[in-house]
Design an enzyme around this catalytic site. Structure first.
Site, PDB file in Angstrom:
ATOM      1  N   TRP A 166       3.066   1.030 -10.967  1.00  0.00           N
ATOM      2  CA  TRP A 166       2.928   1.347  -9.541  1.00  0.00           C
ATOM      3  C   TRP A 166       3.318   0.158  -8.686  1.00  0.00           C
ATOM      4  O   TRP A 166       3.949   0.299  -7.640  1.00  0.00           O
ATOM      5  CB  TRP A 166       1.508   1.812  -9.235  1.00  0.00           C
ATOM      6  CG  TRP A 166       1.099   2.932 -10.138  1.00  0.00           C
ATOM      7  CD1 TRP A 166       0.103   2.923 -11.067  1.00  0.00           C
ATOM      8  CD2 TRP A 166       1.731   4.225 -10.259  1.00  0.00           C
ATOM      9  NE1 TRP A 166       0.069   4.121 -11.741  1.00  0.00           N
ATOM     10  CE2 TRP A 166       1.042   4.937 -11.267  1.00  0.00           C
ATOM     11  CE3 TRP A 166       2.807   4.859  -9.610  1.00  0.00           C
ATOM     12  CZ2 TRP A 166       1.397   6.240 -11.647  1.00  0.00           C
ATOM     13  CZ3 TRP A 166       3.155   6.148  -9.985  1.00  0.00           C
ATOM     14  CH2 TRP A 166       2.459   6.819 -10.988  1.00  0.00           C
ATOM     15  N   ASP A 167       2.937  -1.039  -9.139  1.00  0.00           N
ATOM     16  CA  ASP A 167       3.375  -2.253  -8.454  1.00  0.00           C
ATOM     17  C   ASP A 167       4.904  -2.355  -8.445  1.00  0.00           C
ATOM     18  O   ASP A 167       5.510  -2.726  -7.438  1.00  0.00           O
ATOM     19  CB  ASP A 167       2.824  -3.493  -9.179  1.00  0.00           C
ATOM     20  CG  ASP A 167       1.445  -3.904  -8.695  1.00  0.00           C
ATOM     21  OD1 ASP A 167       1.060  -3.499  -7.580  1.00  0.00           O
ATOM     22  OD2 ASP A 167       0.762  -4.629  -9.427  1.00  0.00           O
ATOM     23  N   ALA A 168       5.501  -2.066  -9.588  1.00  0.00           N
ATOM     24  CA  ALA A 168       6.959  -2.196  -9.688  1.00  0.00           C
ATOM     25  C   ALA A 168       7.654  -1.195  -8.762  1.00  0.00           C
ATOM     26  O   ALA A 168       8.594  -1.546  -8.037  1.00  0.00           O
ATOM     27  CB  ALA A 168       7.407  -1.981 -11.138  1.00  0.00           C
TER      28      ALA A 168
END
Lengths: 411, 411
Positions: A166-168
């Protein structure tokens, strides 16, 4: 690296994965990204993985190609420096990327007073502004209960994915958002605040992929099917030499090639008759996945990875070996300087290793060797001179008062 | 939806996740994205998940807000139509997104003859152009051997993540790449071919996150640590009512709040003395993770999810509940129309369900209700008239010759 975004300048005040990844992504396309941090380093200056000597490989990975400014962010003079930098005049300037809580001096309303067409990208946690990180978002999204070995409908034994996906996704989405806003500013002269909640990135993607519709329309939900690909056929197999491979048949052609190259066409046709299904249909391949695997698994188990590769090479079979990180580095030419994505780069205090550039290959902006990450405050003087027109004497005073600093090797 | 990219037009010839997601992402920011498919539907027209009636929820999710043109891509007339559409004059036109093998009529060299400043984004599998999908890339990257329960160094029991994370990252990266190229074209007049190999997206991100440096610099590699967060402290806990939560302490403040709000400060301080570690250091929290969990787990097990929520609400503890997809839809206000990300949309043939717009909130382009996905060929006539200036009579001839068609409900 490439220079497609030449002329764009972004000031980054950020930490951890999503926002620094956004800045790094823009830097790798040629934007001048200036990251600022406190004199002692930001919250993520020592983040793991680290070397035996305690240097952060994480920092080195997510800050490639940026310039670094070390500044006392608690002092009024340091804050004024940063506001001046963020709102500096010039067409390519006036873009601020942050994932900090922004109120007071770093708030959009305050910054906008100094540059009306400021573009500010604020990556937040939850849509209500409360904090959330990849791990606390991921657990809310349903995926951990369908990852790993099948266990029926009961929500037990959650398995987190390890990639901070999700960060990526959020980091790249933020980069796209900045470019969209910059286009808008170029066409209309108008700046803006953009908010990107990490949780919304995850909920939106979960919806895009059909999981919400399965609940609301089908009144059911996905269960774990282990490593099986959902909705078509894909399975992992062990080889004679104790390796694993993954073979996929999403399209009809991939299925036909897998049947043909394994020489198991006849048996698989018998299986289809037996089960009264049509393997030309992807859904039927999924329904009969365990029976298909029972037919295919012995074929893989009797052959080594090399033998399988020789049989499948150049055919339409879609497959690949499982690799550990070490095997990936040792054996895979895609993860070597044979692939122009990678260069061997020397990172001070760490050493030389394979560093990726941007996966985007622009023909109008040639691929360049990626740039290493800066030391904390490596570009303090350069940035103050170039962007704020400061003299050596002025910078000397700021250094003496411990308003700015660097370069520093974080221990 | 929003209108930040108003005036941009993208022709999409694509299937599966990455490239259609790129087009959908641009469409949700207001670009006019025209997807073309064969008269009988593309390779992904029936992709799972599907409804009881066989309608693809996948198609509905990844083609939101696009216009659809159904055309016989094997006929010379159909091909000529598409070339004309892709290379249509006009400042916002001339952007082509594809993940098909592009040679002959659909190749960049051929298209460029008709519009020199064409921007073409080609999402491929491997950097050498050979085919690869999320599943065959993911197995090569190392993550499956560190996902799921710990199992030492031996590369056994790979666990695939279920989210097609590489496809998702690639889709958004492609959207960013198109905007970067469009900026370049606006500034210089120059178009270009952009290549984005899915495998390079994955290898680059794996490098960005430090996994390659761990192998080459540290001469080691990550092992599975189950659901533990790597390098700091994060762990899943069971509650008294058989739910699971995840609690994270990446920053020192998050750690201090977790200690304080659980009332276990004293015990955790004793533990630090016992183990001779300093929990103010993130790495020490990771090293002592199992001991920390032994202290914290009973606290969670004695409380229900509601009780835990009441204790943690409004504090600096970073945590969240695990939810199944059904729980997420039933219980989480972030996944409801309370969150402006979502709207209830009626998708013909499927029904009404919660549909996400873009997670990006642009203040200069107000959030709009997301648009549903088109039926196959729903916009055939409209596109031919509007972009190619065709008359009803001309379109009638093309329909009679089965060069174009639609709208069609895929069964």
């Amino acid at each position: 690296m490439n220079a497609i975004l030449k002329g764009l300048r972004v000031v980054e005040g950020a930490a951890f994965v999503a926002a620094p990844l956004c800045g790094m992504t823009l830097a790798q396309q040629g934007a001048d990204v200036i990251r600022f941090d406190p004199l002692e380093g930001g919250l993520d200056a020592r983040r793991w993985p680290v070397t035996a000597g305690g240097k952060s490989l994480y920092w080195a990975g997510l800050n490639k190609g940026k310039r670094s400014l070390a500044v006392n962010t608690r002092s009024p003079e340091g804050q004024e420096l940063l506001v001046a930098l963020i709102t500096a005049a010039g067409a390519g300037n006036g873009i601020f990327l942050t994932n900090f809580p922004t109120s007071g001096w770093l708030g959009y309303d305050n910054l906008r007073k100094r540059r009306e067409d400021l573009i500010m990208m604020n990556v937040t946690g939850n849509p209500d502004g409360s904090s959330a990180v990849d791990y606390t978002v991921n657990c809310a999204i349903g995926f951990p209960f369908v990852t790993g070995p099948p266990h029926g409908a009961a929500p037990v034994n959650p398995v987190n994915h390890v990639l901070p996906a999700w960060d990526a996704i959020a980091g790249v989405t933020a980069a796209m958002g900045i470019l969209a806003a910059e286009r808008h500013r170029r066409l209309t002269g108008e700046g803006q605040l953009i908010k990107l909640p990490l949780a919304d990135v995850a909920f939106a993607m979960t919806g895009n992929l059909g999981y919400i519709a399965e609940v609301q329309v089908n009144r059911s939900e996905r269960r774990s099917s282990g490593n099986y690909l959902f909705g078509a056929y894909g399975c992992e197999f062990e080889t004679a030499d104790s390796r694993y491979v993954y073979a996929v048949a999403i399209t009809r052609r991939q299925w036909e090639e897998l049947c043909k190259m394994s020489g198991l066409e006849g048996k698989l046709a018998m299986l289809a008759s037996l089960l009264d299904v049509n393997f030309a249909k992807e859904g039927d391949r999924f329904k009969a996945r365990e029976a298909i695997s029972a037919v295919l698994a012995p074929w893989f188990r009797q052959r080594t990875l090399d033998e399988i590769e020789q049989i499948f090479r150049g055919t339409g079979v879609c497959w690949g070996p499982y690799q550990t990180f070490q095997q990936m580095v040792a054996d895979d030419p895609r993860c070597s300087t044979e692939n122009p994505l990678f260069s061997m780069i020397d990172q001070p205090g760490i050493g030389a290793y394979l560093v990726p550039g941007s996966p985007l290959q622009f023909t109008a902006a040639a691929r360049e060797v990626p740039k290493r990450a800066p030391l904390l405050g490596e570009h303090t003087d350069e940035v103050l001179t170039e962007l704020l027109g400061m003299s050596d004497a002025q910078i000397g005073k700021l250094r003496a008062a411990r308003i700015v600093g660097g370069p520093v090797e974080i221990e």
